[in-house]
Design a protein around this motif. Structure first.
Motif, short mmCIF file in Angstrom:
data_model
loop_
_atom_site.label_atom_id
_atom_site.label_comp_id
_atom_site.label_asym_id
_atom_site.label_seq_id
_atom_site.Cartn_x
_atom_site.Cartn_y
_atom_site.Cartn_z
N SER A 64 51.42 33.56 -47.54
CA SER A 64 50.49 34.61 -47.94
C SER A 64 49.38 34.75 -46.91
O SER A 64 48.87 33.75 -46.39
CB SER A 64 49.91 34.29 -49.32
N MET A 65 49.00 35.99 -46.66
CA MET A 65 48.01 36.29 -45.63
C MET A 65 46.67 36.63 -46.26
O MET A 65 46.61 37.27 -47.32
CB MET A 65 48.48 37.45 -44.75
N LEU A 66 45.60 36.22 -45.58
CA LEU A 66 44.25 36.50 -46.03
C LEU A 66 43.63 37.58 -45.15
O LEU A 66 43.70 37.50 -43.93
CB LEU A 66 43.39 35.23 -45.97
N TYR A 67 43.01 38.55 -45.79
CA TYR A 67 42.36 39.65 -45.08
C TYR A 67 40.86 39.61 -45.36
O TYR A 67 40.42 39.33 -46.48
CB TYR A 67 42.93 40.99 -45.53
N ASP A 68 40.06 39.90 -44.33
CA ASP A 68 38.62 39.88 -44.51
C ASP A 68 38.12 41.21 -45.05
O ASP A 68 38.92 42.09 -45.41
CB ASP A 68 37.90 39.49 -43.21
N ASP A 69 36.81 41.39 -45.08
CA ASP A 69 36.24 42.59 -45.68
C ASP A 69 36.43 43.84 -44.83
O ASP A 69 36.09 44.94 -45.26
CB ASP A 69 34.76 42.40 -46.01
N THR A 70 36.98 43.68 -43.62
CA THR A 70 37.30 44.84 -42.79
C THR A 70 38.79 45.15 -42.78
O THR A 70 39.23 46.06 -42.08
CB THR A 70 36.82 44.62 -41.33
N GLY A 71 39.58 44.37 -43.52
CA GLY A 71 41.02 44.58 -43.56
C GLY A 71 41.80 43.87 -42.48
O GLY A 71 43.00 44.10 -42.33
N GLN A 72 41.14 42.97 -41.72
CA GLN A 72 41.80 42.23 -40.66
C GLN A 72 42.26 40.87 -41.16
O GLN A 72 41.56 40.22 -41.93
CB GLN A 72 40.86 42.06 -39.47
#
Length: 678
Positions: A64-72
């Motif tokens: 599973s991938m984690l994305y930050d508040d900018t979608g990266q």
């Protein structure tokens, strides 16, 4: 015995042998038939058993991938296998044909095992002098990759055979091939064709050309041997061989194969991505999804989920650096930091310790005594009950009597004003006598009730020491409570996750933030103005101003074991804590490290934000007061301060010793007075 008149002795013997042979043949045939029947029955029972027996859940999706508040993407929940899941129907036919040509030509014609493939592979490998083709079918490879190890034991081979049959019984051919393409290893940490296409060609698998499809299809036979980065020419030879097989199988024309062989491949450069760890935050995300949303941890870690979080990678980096900088020089000293957006409750940074590899314990959730950083909750309650910034209480050694008992608090190092001090001064100096006196005046149960509304969930008891932060709370709770104050009295539970999407872009969790007003914006604004004194000269947090100059409010907290600073700007609330895990006393000079961490972090974190003051809400009135008397100031007053009050609580009396000389009212003033009376 009388001999037969027409049979010789030799003929009798022959007849006897024939009869015995027929009898033996009958018995053998009978035994063979029985064996076949029993074998068929056993095979049927085995097939029924395997059909009824559920397969283990295949772990074929990506980490599973984690994305930050900018979608990266900033991290992965499992550092094992990286995949980008794909659907078979979305893949180019050339990729499917190339894979079948390379691995299992008869995939759609066999039932899991292919004697023909085994014989063909043996012949090809003998001719080439190396392992050019494998004997295992795609179903066998999938069974081995999903459920088994790659050791060469008979037990493993038997299990593989049984699982191969189960796969064929439980899944269609297309499903098996889709599982296979998402599972197979393509080297350099890339599992599945989706990840391989991104890694080697920087494109989606759905966009692969014939040349690229044949190139990728050749890698799984030997991911290291055919590495595009380490052995490009070898990988190209493998590609050309697969294109020839596709021509032989009638999948493409000779002209198409030749054109693909000549096609220049744009192999992406090999890079090592620099990913922010944020380990403590990752653990928090896992815990939230498992305990709050009920997802299985295996699915959370390796279910190919796209987890969109509130984390800001730039702020997280600043938080990790600031905490490490000020705690590393002191062996054993630990720290924690949590930073949130008060307008949304979104967690922007979280650090639970100075070294995750040494200790995975997240101290953001550790219960510690907050000390004086708990006092703002008390003063908000007092403001709600009629106290004002200029309410005065004597600062001197005092013994308080309550419910038949006594309580004698003391100020730090016995420092008292020995005079009545205002609430502003009490907050700046962190006067304990003022705090306990206020608590006993306003009511302990009211204080606890307000703390609950703000965000404190830990156990609190109605005792005088409550005013001094004697009951343990976590930095997480403090951040949520201060965010309620910073947002003007609107409570929002903290969130670290905004949305979770499954491998096929279906949203399975959409976080809806809840907001509830628990205090007026007028009262919280006045409290904020009072808390700004903590960072002024004479305040307990004045050291912060050496690094951070934006308008801010906050409160320090110091106990024998803990050092706190909880402060905020209009855009960001940050809690820092330092201390030792094993109950070791914290020297006073080390308690100040919480202030240094806070200042360093806030300086970096707020760089993109303009320096702005807290907006003045309705229901607030600002007046100049005489600091000596607490009355309205005149131009003759020497010590004047502009102070905000909740409307209606501001002083009405002019400074008695500094009244302006009386004079006759003007005609306009007399007319105005007459009109008002009328």
């Amino acid at each position: 015995m009388r001999e037969h008149p027409h049979a010789t002795p030799s003929e009798s013997t022959k007849l006897l042998f024939i009869l015995k042979g027929l009898s033996l043949g009958y018995k053998i045939l009978k035994g063979l038939i029985i064996t076949l029947v029993i074998g068929a029955l056993l095979s049927g029972l085995l097939l029924l058993y395997l059909k009824s027996r559920p397969l283990p859940i295949p772990n074929f999706f990506s980490t599973s991938m984690l994305y930050d508040d900018t979608g990266q993407v900033f991290g992965r929940l499992d550092e094992g296998e990286a995949r980008i899941p794909v659907r078979l129907r979305d893949l180019p036919p050339s990729l499917i044909s190339a894979t079948l040509a390379a691995e299992d030509k008869d995939f759609y014609r066999h039932h899991g095992f292919s004697v023909k493939s085994i014989l063909r592979a043996v012949a090809v490998n003998i001719k080439e002098g190396r392992i050019e083709q494998g004997a295992s079918t795609i179903t066998q490879q999938l069974a081995r990759n999903l459920y088994l190890t790659h050791d060469r034991t008979w037990a493993r081979k038997i299990k593989e055979a049984l699982l191969t049959v189960q796969l064929e019984l439980h899944y269609s051919k297309d499903q098996i091939l889709e599982l296979y393409l998402n599972q197979i290893y393509y080297g350099h940490g890339a599992y599945g064709v989706g990840r391989a296409a991104k890694l080697y060609f920087n494109k989606k698998a759905e966009q692969l050309t014939l040349a690229e499809s044949a190139f990728l299809a050749g890698i799984p036979r030997g991911p290291s041997y055919y590495s595009p980065w380490n052995h490009l020419e070898r990988a190209k030879r493998r590609q050309r061989h697969i294109l020839d097989l596709m021509v032989k199988n009638g999948e493409i024309s000779l002209a198409e194969a030749e054109q693909a062989k000549q096609h220049a491949l744009a192999i992406a450069p090999q890079t090592k991505p620099k990913q922010l760890k944020a380990n403590y935050f990752q653990d928090y995300v896992i815990s939230t999804l498992v305990n709050q949303y009920g997802l299985d941890e295996a699915v959370v870690r390796r279910g190919g989920l796209k987890i969109h979080t509130t984390l800001n990678t730039r702020m997280q980096q600043a938080a990790e650096q600031a905490l490490r900088k000020h705690t590393e020089p002191a062996p054993g000293l630990q720290g924690a930091l949590i930073s949130v957006d008060p307008q949304t409750g979104a967690i922007k940074a979280m650090v639970g310790g100075k070294d995750y590899l040494t200790s995975q314990y997240n101290r953001v959730f550790a219960k510690r005594q907050p000390g004086s950083s708990f006092k703002p909750f008390l003063y908000l309650s007092a403001l709600q009950q009629g106290f004002t910034p200029i309410t005065r209480i004597e600062s001197k050694p005092t013994t308080f009597v309550y419910q038949g008992g006594t309580y004698k608090p003391s100020n730090y190092r016995g420092q008292y004003a020995y005079r009545p001090i205002t609430m502003r001064e009490a907050i700046a100096r962190s006067d304990n006598i003022y705090a306990v006196s206020t608590l006993l005046s306003t009511g302990m149960e009211r204080e606890i009730a307000l703390a609950r509304k703000l965000g404190i969930k830990s156990q609190l008891k109605p005792t005088p020491s409550l005013a001094l932060g004697s009951y343990t709370v976590s930095p997480y709770e403090m951040a949520e409570s201060y965010a309620t104050i910073a947002s003007g009295g609107i409570h929002r539970p903290l969130i670290g996750i905004t949305k979770v999407v499954d491998p096929f872009n279906r949203t399975i969790i959409q976080v809806q933030q809840q907001a509830e007003r628990v205090a007026s914006d007028a009262h919280t604004f006045v409290l904020t103005q009072l808390l700004s004194s903590v960072f002024e000269p004479g305040g307990t947090g004045y050291r912060v101003r050496q690094q951070f100059t934006h308008p801010a409010a906050g409160k320090t907290g110091t106990t024998d074991w803990d050092g706190w600073l909880t402060g905020y700007t209009p855009d960001l609330v940050t809690v820092t804590w330092v201390g030792y895990d094993q109950g070791k006393r914290l020297p006073h000079h080390q308690a100040r490290y919480s202030q240094y961490i806070w200042a360093d972090y806030m300086k970096e974190a707020t760089k993109p934000f303009p320096s702005r003051r807290f907006p003045v809400p309705e229901g607030v009135k600002g007046v100049y007061i005489d600091e000596e008397t607490g009355t309205l100031a005149t131009p003759l007053c020497e010590r004047v301060r502009f102070e905000y009050f909740v409307s209606g609580t501001e002083p009405k009396i002019i400074a008695p010793h500094h009244r302006l000389p009386e004079r006759e009212p003007s005609l306009w003033e007399r007319l105005s007075d007459w009109w008002n009376r009328l």
